[in-house]
Design a protein around this motif. Structure first.
Motif, PDB file in Angstrom:
ATOM      1  N   ASP A 522      39.538  32.244  52.731  1.00 49.12           N
ATOM      2  CA  ASP A 522      39.025  31.250  51.771  1.00 49.12           C
ATOM      3  C   ASP A 522      38.892  31.931  50.409  1.00 49.12           C
ATOM      4  OD1 ASP A 522      38.001  28.966  50.644  1.00 49.12           O
ATOM      5  OD2 ASP A 522      35.932  29.368  51.298  1.00 49.12           O
ATOM      6  N   PRO A 523      40.003  32.091  49.656  1.00 48.24           N
ATOM      7  CA  PRO A 523      39.972  32.820  48.384  1.00 48.24           C
ATOM      8  C   PRO A 523      39.365  31.980  47.260  1.00 48.24           C
ATOM      9  CG  PRO A 523      42.185  32.023  48.798  1.00 48.24           C
ATOM     10  CD  PRO A 523      41.380  31.650  49.989  1.00 48.24           C
ATOM     11  N   VAL A 524      38.046  31.724  47.411  1.00 51.27           N
ATOM     12  CA  VAL A 524      37.314  30.899  46.438  1.00 51.27           C
ATOM     13  C   VAL A 524      36.086  31.681  46.008  1.00 51.27           C
ATOM     14  CG1 VAL A 524      36.056  28.753  46.072  1.00 51.27           C
ATOM     15  CG2 VAL A 524      38.151  28.758  47.453  1.00 51.27           C
ATOM     16  N   ILE A 525      35.781  31.629  44.728  1.00 50.31           N
ATOM     17  CA  ILE A 525      34.564  32.276  44.222  1.00 50.31           C
ATOM     18  C   ILE A 525      34.081  31.535  42.996  1.00 50.31           C
ATOM     19  CG2 ILE A 525      35.732  33.922  42.701  1.00 50.31           C
ATOM     20  CD1 ILE A 525      33.634  35.993  43.605  1.00 50.31           C
ATOM     21  N   GLU A 526      32.764  31.544  42.803  1.00 48.36           N
ATOM     22  CA  GLU A 526      32.136  30.877  41.660  1.00 48.36           C
ATOM     23  C   GLU A 526      31.352  31.930  40.897  1.00 48.36           C
ATOM     24  OE1 GLU A 526      29.107  27.124  40.839  1.00 48.36           O
ATOM     25  OE2 GLU A 526      30.254  27.242  42.711  1.00 48.36           O
ATOM     26  N   LEU A 527      31.639  32.053  39.589  1.00 46.07           N
ATOM     27  CA  LEU A 527      31.030  33.106  38.767  1.00 46.07           C
ATOM     28  C   LEU A 527      30.597  32.533  37.428  1.00 46.07           C
ATOM     29  CD1 LEU A 527      33.707  35.908  39.307  1.00 46.07           C
ATOM     30  CD2 LEU A 527      31.414  35.839  40.334  1.00 46.07           C
ATOM     31  N   ILE A 532      32.119  39.857  35.714  1.00 42.55           N
ATOM     32  CA  ILE A 532      33.316  40.606  36.087  1.00 42.55           C
ATOM     33  C   ILE A 532      33.815  40.142  37.450  1.00 42.55           C
ATOM     34  CG2 ILE A 532      34.244  42.888  36.603  1.00 42.55           C
ATOM     35  CD1 ILE A 532      33.678  42.351  33.655  1.00 42.55           C
ATOM     36  N   LEU A 533      35.170  40.005  37.543  1.00 47.82           N
ATOM     37  CA  LEU A 533      35.798  39.668  38.814  1.00 47.82           C
ATOM     38  C   LEU A 533      36.693  40.836  39.214  1.00 47.82           C
ATOM     39  CD1 LEU A 533      36.624  37.851  41.175  1.00 47.82           C
ATOM     40  CD2 LEU A 533      38.360  36.828  39.660  1.00 47.82           C
ATOM     41  N   LEU A 570      43.985  54.805  47.900  1.00 52.18           N
ATOM     42  CA  LEU A 570      43.241  53.779  48.637  1.00 52.18           C
ATOM     43  C   LEU A 570      44.161  52.774  49.305  1.00 52.18           C
ATOM     44  CD1 LEU A 570      40.361  53.103  46.063  1.00 52.18           C
ATOM     45  CD2 LEU A 570      40.330  54.615  48.058  1.00 52.18           C
ATOM     46  N   GLU A 571      45.463  52.899  49.026  1.00 44.76           N
ATOM     47  CA  GLU A 571      46.465  52.000  49.604  1.00 44.76           C
ATOM     48  C   GLU A 571      46.110  50.541  49.322  1.00 44.76           C
ATOM     49  OE1 GLU A 571      46.842  52.991  53.718  1.00 44.76           O
ATOM     50  OE2 GLU A 571      48.111  54.731  53.314  1.00 44.76           O
ATOM     51  N   GLN A 572      45.989  50.240  48.031  1.00 45.71           N
ATOM     52  CA  GLN A 572      45.631  48.879  47.632  1.00 45.71           C
ATOM     53  C   GLN A 572      46.075  48.656  46.187  1.00 45.71           C
ATOM     54  OE1 GLN A 572      41.366  49.057  48.145  1.00 45.71           O
ATOM     55  NE2 GLN A 572      41.016  49.643  46.014  1.00 45.71           N
ATOM     56  N   TYR A 573      46.061  47.372  45.801  1.00 47.98           N
ATOM     57  CA  TYR A 573      46.364  46.965  44.430  1.00 47.98           C
ATOM     58  C   TYR A 573      45.136  46.237  43.891  1.00 47.98           C
ATOM     59  CZ  TYR A 573      51.188  47.880  45.807  1.00 47.98           C
ATOM     60  OH  TYR A 573      52.340  48.465  46.242  1.00 47.98           O
ATOM     61  N   SER A 574      44.790  46.465  42.641  1.00 52.47           N
ATOM     62  CA  SER A 574      43.571  45.841  42.126  1.00 52.47           C
ATOM     63  C   SER A 574      43.669  45.617  40.625  1.00 52.47           C
ATOM     64  CB  SER A 574      42.355  46.719  42.428  1.00 52.47           C
ATOM     65  OG  SER A 574      42.492  47.985  41.784  1.00 52.47           O
ATOM     66  N   ILE A 575      42.760  44.754  40.143  1.00 53.56           N
ATOM     67  CA  ILE A 575      42.592  44.502  38.719  1.00 53.56           C
ATOM     68  C   ILE A 575      41.191  43.962  38.500  1.00 53.56           C
ATOM     69  CG2 ILE A 575      43.420  42.119  38.745  1.00 53.56           C
ATOM     70  CD1 ILE A 575      44.780  42.716  36.047  1.00 53.56           C
ATOM     71  N   ILE A 576      40.599  44.277  37.380  1.00 51.45           N
ATOM     72  CA  ILE A 576      39.272  43.803  37.021  1.00 51.45           C
ATOM     73  C   ILE A 576      39.429  42.835  35.865  1.00 51.45           C
ATOM     74  CG2 ILE A 576      37.026  44.449  36.119  1.00 51.45           C
ATOM     75  CD1 ILE A 576      37.285  47.078  37.596  1.00 51.45           C
ATOM     76  N   LEU A 577      38.928  41.595  36.082  1.00 53.13           N
ATOM     77  CA  LEU A 577      39.014  40.535  35.083  1.00 53.13           C
ATOM     78  C   LEU A 577      37.619  40.207  34.567  1.00 53.13           C
ATOM     79  CD1 LEU A 577      41.472  38.027  36.775  1.00 53.13           C
ATOM     80  CD2 LEU A 577      41.955  39.508  34.851  1.00 53.13           C
ATOM     81  N   ASN A 578      37.551  39.879  33.308  1.00 51.70           N
ATOM     82  CA  ASN A 578      36.327  39.304  32.746  1.00 51.70           C
ATOM     83  C   ASN A 578      36.516  37.796  32.732  1.00 51.70           C
ATOM     84  OD1 ASN A 578      34.258  38.345  30.864  1.00 51.70           O
ATOM     85  ND2 ASN A 578      33.968  40.521  30.386  1.00 51.70           N
ATOM     86  N   THR A 579      35.499  37.071  33.201  1.00 54.57           N
ATOM     87  CA  THR A 579      35.654  35.616  33.302  1.00 54.57           C
ATOM     88  C   THR A 579      35.861  34.962  31.948  1.00 54.57           C
ATOM     89  OG1 THR A 579      33.233  35.444  33.338  1.00 54.57           O
ATOM     90  CG2 THR A 579      34.377  35.413  35.461  1.00 54.57           C
ATOM     91  N   THR A 580      35.616  35.719  30.864  1.00 55.05           N
ATOM     92  CA  THR A 580      35.907  35.159  29.536  1.00 55.05           C
ATOM     93  C   THR A 580      37.411  34.981  29.345  1.00 55.05           C
ATOM     94  OG1 THR A 580      35.885  37.388  28.597  1.00 55.05           O
ATOM     95  CG2 THR A 580      33.823  36.143  28.495  1.00 55.05           C
ATOM     96  N   ASP A 581      38.226  35.680  30.167  1.00 54.47           N
ATOM     97  CA  ASP A 581      39.685  35.515  30.072  1.00 54.47           C
ATOM     98  C   ASP A 581      40.149  34.232  30.755  1.00 54.47           C
ATOM     99  OD1 ASP A 581      39.855  37.922  28.762  1.00 54.47           O
ATOM    100  OD2 ASP A 581      40.078  39.064  30.622  1.00 54.47           O
ATOM    101  N   LEU A 582      39.223  33.559  31.464  1.00 55.69           N
ATOM    102  CA  LEU A 582      39.551  32.323  32.141  1.00 55.69           C
ATOM    103  C   LEU A 582      38.881  31.164  31.430  1.00 55.69           C
ATOM    104  CD1 LEU A 582      39.015  33.587  35.802  1.00 55.69           C
ATOM    105  CD2 LEU A 582      41.147  33.551  34.507  1.00 55.69           C
ATOM    106  N   LYS A 583      39.265  29.978  31.827  1.00 55.52           N
ATOM    107  CA  LYS A 583      38.641  28.811  31.219  1.00 55.52           C
ATOM    108  C   LYS A 583      37.391  28.435  31.999  1.00 55.52           C
ATOM    109  CE  LYS A 583      41.245  25.412  33.910  1.00 55.52           C
ATOM    110  NZ  LYS A 583      42.170  24.265  33.872  1.00 55.52           N
ATOM    111  N   ILE A 584      36.477  27.745  31.320  1.00 56.72           N
ATOM    112  CA  ILE A 584      35.268  27.273  31.997  1.00 56.72           C
ATOM    113  C   ILE A 584      35.667  26.125  32.917  1.00 56.72           C
ATOM    114  CG2 ILE A 584      33.022  26.183  31.645  1.00 56.72           C
ATOM    115  CD1 ILE A 584      32.827  27.717  29.015  1.00 56.72           C
ATOM    116  N   GLY A 585      35.185  26.222  34.133  1.00 57.93           N
ATOM    117  CA  GLY A 585      35.532  25.224  35.131  1.00 57.93           C
ATOM    118  C   GLY A 585      36.384  25.842  36.213  1.00 57.93           C
TER     119      GLY A 585
END
Length: 773
Positions: A522-527, A532-533, A570-585
């Motif tokens: 369930d790849p859903v999250i509310e922030l 930071i995501l 760590l055998e993984q791929y990652s990125i850190i996003l700031n929710t300001t880079d996304l739209k509200i909603g």
């Protein structure tokens, strides 16, 4: 009154003025023969008025005296010349070859070079100036001999008039006599007179044939050529003896005179000319006779030849075919003869079997022995080429048919026997060993040094008694690929085997972590906005569970396209996003994982970004303030960011109540906003506080109740409490009614749902079973 003017001198002009006037007069009279002086008297009676009268009985100039000294100038461009007119030279057959002017010159004393440096002695012939001159400053006081070459100034047909001129180049003053002496003048002219030669004729004979008109002969190499010239007087046809007759072009040498035959002859071997076309020129000359020359062409052709061929001692003809087997010896012999003499040509530089080797001379033959293994299966064209300088080259072509041997080709893929049209299934990134045996069908012997190729991929390498190539299945295309192996060697049958490889991608799996929480299912999250995501993805092979390196993991959405970074440790791929880079909603993002030779994985992420939640409250925490009428109240409001637990500064905070509205100010920049309400009248008042700080925050209004109650005169505290409690009850009931009970249950649910949607919060399902609900 009467004034008597006796004899008196007239005032004279200055000396410079008189000199200037005289020089001006001399310039107007170049010959300086005379000049005229004019004297006059001007009378001015400026005071004649009334009875004043001036009377002159005699006014005249009695005498005058002019004394002057002068010196003569030597003027520029003055010249003097000594000249003499001579005879002329005429005649069209006259050619002047040289003219020299010779004389002696001296000067009585050294020439004043500083006064006239360019004065000189000039030479003129018929008034034409010779370019060379003698400066007077270079003359000596003793005679010097002067020589000029004036050949270019001598003209035929006119009298020759030489002149020696002394030329003065500058104007200067000369206070002494200078004598220039010129003596022993000679003009020597040399010329020659031409007389017409006697006319002569020339005739050419080549090998006894008159070639005067047709100046061409063709002759084989190594043959003799007789060249004869007849040089005769044109007027009477007589032989001109003792002439010089020689080659001028193509060869060198003189022709020998044969006086009895009245001719000039030379006999030569055309080997001196070599093969080809040669242009020769012969010239005949003698004094008093016209020189005559004749040019002719000699074409020296190669000597004709013949080539005879013998195979295994049997003579064959051109284009014959010979049948041979594998690994047989074949002896080839050639005879290269002079066609005219039928003699064998020994020492020929080139007799070769083209593409193989040169033939060796042995006992009037040229020989070579070859093994048929060097020939190709089927028809082979063999060509013998013989050539020698100055002889015609010969080419002999014949055919050799070589019968090929039977072969067999066996294929093994990863040690498993594989036959034509078989299909092999493999995964990506698998090493495939392809091995073949190429053998003689009869002897079963390994055929070494064959060309064995996996078409479009590469050649197989020979090891021991087989051929092998190793490939990675990644070099093939997904799906079915048809591979073809060809094997061939000279003199043996070629073989081809074809099989198919079905290539499938490796299956994969993906895990999605949002802020370190496994959200794969369930790849859903509310922030809240500004948080930071942390997005982490594990991408692995499905069977081995091994991490897939160097994959491309991308996250895309509205105005968003980014790639995740790999951490191989760590055998993984990652990125850190700031929710300001996304739209509200709600943000619907697509996560894509892909790598070469692996299946692509995609996931749809839903990231909800809410506005920042806030809380408005009084500093005291109490929503009710009780005072006496006429008192003042200081409103102190605190606004906090409830998502991050910090005060909100620089907000716009206002209040509104019965008596108007105003602004609360954060004086200390500490997130506490203040305002004063003065002289509040008796009664109960609701103060509504509202705030704003941009679109990133979600504010709700806050209400404070102020009760201004008159103090009772007697101890009626209980009454105050009763009244106060009643007021609070009424306010609460009214508030609940306005915000809740005023609307039916279904309307209340809809309002609540709309409010949550507006804030971007999760909602629950609303089920209705009948219209009344």
């Amino acid at each position: 009154a009467t004034d008597v003017i006796t004899d008196s001198p007239i005032h004279s002009y200055g000396e410079d003025t008189i000199i200037t006037a005289l020089n001006s007069a001399f310039e107007k009279d170049p010959s300086h023969s005379n000049f005229t002086l004019t004297f006059g008297i001007d009378i001015y009676c400026e005071d004649n008025w009334g009875g004043d009268r001036d009377i002159f009985n005699y006014i005249y100039i009695k005498d005058y005296n002019l004394t002057l000294t002068y010196e003569r100038k030597t003027e520029k461009f003055t010249s003097i010349a000594w000249n003499q007119e001579g005879n002329n030279i005429t005649g069209s057959n006259i050619q002047i070859s040289e003219a020299k002017l010779l004389f002696k010159a001296k000067i009585s004393q050294t020439w004043p070079t500083a006064l006239s440096p360019f004065s000189e002695i000039r030479i003129l012939i018929n008034d034409n100036l010779h370019p060379e001159t003698i400066r007077l400053s270079s003359l000596n006081t003793t005679f010097d001999t002067v020589l000029f070459d004036v050949t270019n100034l001598i003209i035929k047909g006119v009298n020759i008039t030489p002149a020696i001129q002394v030329f003065i180049a500058n104007t200067f003053t000369l206070d002494k006599n200078i004598t220039i002496t010129i003596d022993e003048v000679y003009l020597n002219i040399s010329y020659y007179e031409t007389f017409t030669d006697y006319s002569a004729d020339i005739d050419l004979f080549l090998n006894g044939e008159n070639k005067t008109i047709d100046k061409y002969i063709q002759i084989p190499f190594n043959k003799t050529l007789s060249i004869t010239i007849k040089y005769t007087n044109q007027s009477n046809g007589f032989h001109i003896p003792n002439a010089t007759v020689q080659f001028m072009k193509g060869l060198a040498g003189n022709l020998t005179e044969n006086k009895p035959l009245e001719q000039y002859t030379i006999i030569l071997n055309v080997s001196q000319l070599s093969v080809g076309i040669k242009s020769l020129t012969i010239e005949a000359q003698k004094d008093n006779y016209e020189t005559q020359s004749i040019e002719f062409i000699v074409k020296v052709v190669k000597r004709s030849t013949e080539l005879l061929l013998f195979v295994d001692n049997n003579q064959i003809n051109d284009s014959d075919t010979i049948n041979v087997g594998i690994n047989e010896s074949l002896n080839i012999a050639a005879k290269y003869n002079d066609n005219l003499t039928k003699s064998f040509l020994s020492g020929v530089t080139t007799v070769e079997l083209l593409g193989i080797d040169n033939l060796t001379e042995t006992s009037n033959y040229y020989n070579i022995t070859i093994n048929t293994n060097i020939l190709d299966q089927g028809i082979n064209i063999l060509i013998i080429n013989a050539q020698w300088e100055n002889y015609t080259s010969q080419t002999f072509q014949f055919y050799v048919k070589l019968i090929e041997g039977a072969t067999k080709l066996l294929l093994y893929v990863n040690d498993n026997p594989t036959y034509s049209s078989d299909t092999i299934s493999v995964k990506t990134d698998v090493i495939m060993n392809i091995l073949v045996y190429y053998r003689d069908s009869i002897t079963k012997a390994h055929l070494s040094n064959a060309s064995v190729e996996l078409l479009d991929i590469g050649n197989l390498t020979e090891i021991s008694n087989y051929y092998i190539i190793t490939i990675n299945s990644n070099n093939l295309n997904l799906g079915i690929t048809i591979l073809t192996i060809t094997a061939q060697i000279s003199n043996y049958q070629s073989q081809t085997i074809q099989f198919s490889v079905e290539l499938t991608e490796r299956t994969t799996e993906i895990q999605v972590f949002l802020n370190n929480e496994n959200k794969t299912l369930d790849p859903v999250i509310e922030l809240p906005l500004g948080s930071i995501l942390n997005l982490t993805v594990k991408y692995a092979e499905n069977q081995t569970k091994l991490h897939i390196n160097n994959a491309i993991i991308s996250l895309t959405g509205d105005n968003l396209s980014i790639s995740l970074s790999e951490n191989q440790t760590l055998e993984q791929y990652s990125i850190i996003l700031n929710t300001t880079d996304l739209k509200i909603g709600v943000n619907l993002l697509t996560l894509t994982a892909q790598a070469t030779n692996f299946q692509i994985e995609t996931r749809e992420l839903r990231i909800t970004v809410n506005k920042i939640s806030t809380v408005i409250s009084s500093v005291s925490g109490e929503p009710i303030i009780t005072i006496y009428p006429g008192e003042s109240v200081k409103l102190r409001i605190m606004i906090n960011n409830s998502d991050f637990g910090i005060a909100i500064k620089n907000a716009n905070v206002t209040y509104r109540w019965t008596y108007g509205q105003g602004v609360l100010t954060d004086y200390d920049n500490d997130g506490i906003y203040e305002a004063d309400l003065e002289n509040i009248p008796e009664g109960s008042y609701t103060i509504t506080i509202t705030a704003s700080a941009g679109d990133d925050y979600n504010f709700e209004s806050y209400e404070i109740t102020i009760s201004a109650i008159t103090e009772p005169k007697s101890d009626q505290t209980w009454l105050i409490y009763v009244l106060f409690g009643g007021i609070i009850g009424l306010v609460s009931v009214f508030t609940l009614y306005q915000t809740y009970f005023k609307y039916p249950p279904m309307i209340r649910k809809i309002r609540k749902l709309r409010k949550k949607i507006r804030k971007g919060k999760k909602t629950k399902l609303i089920l209705t079973s009948k219209r009344s609900e």
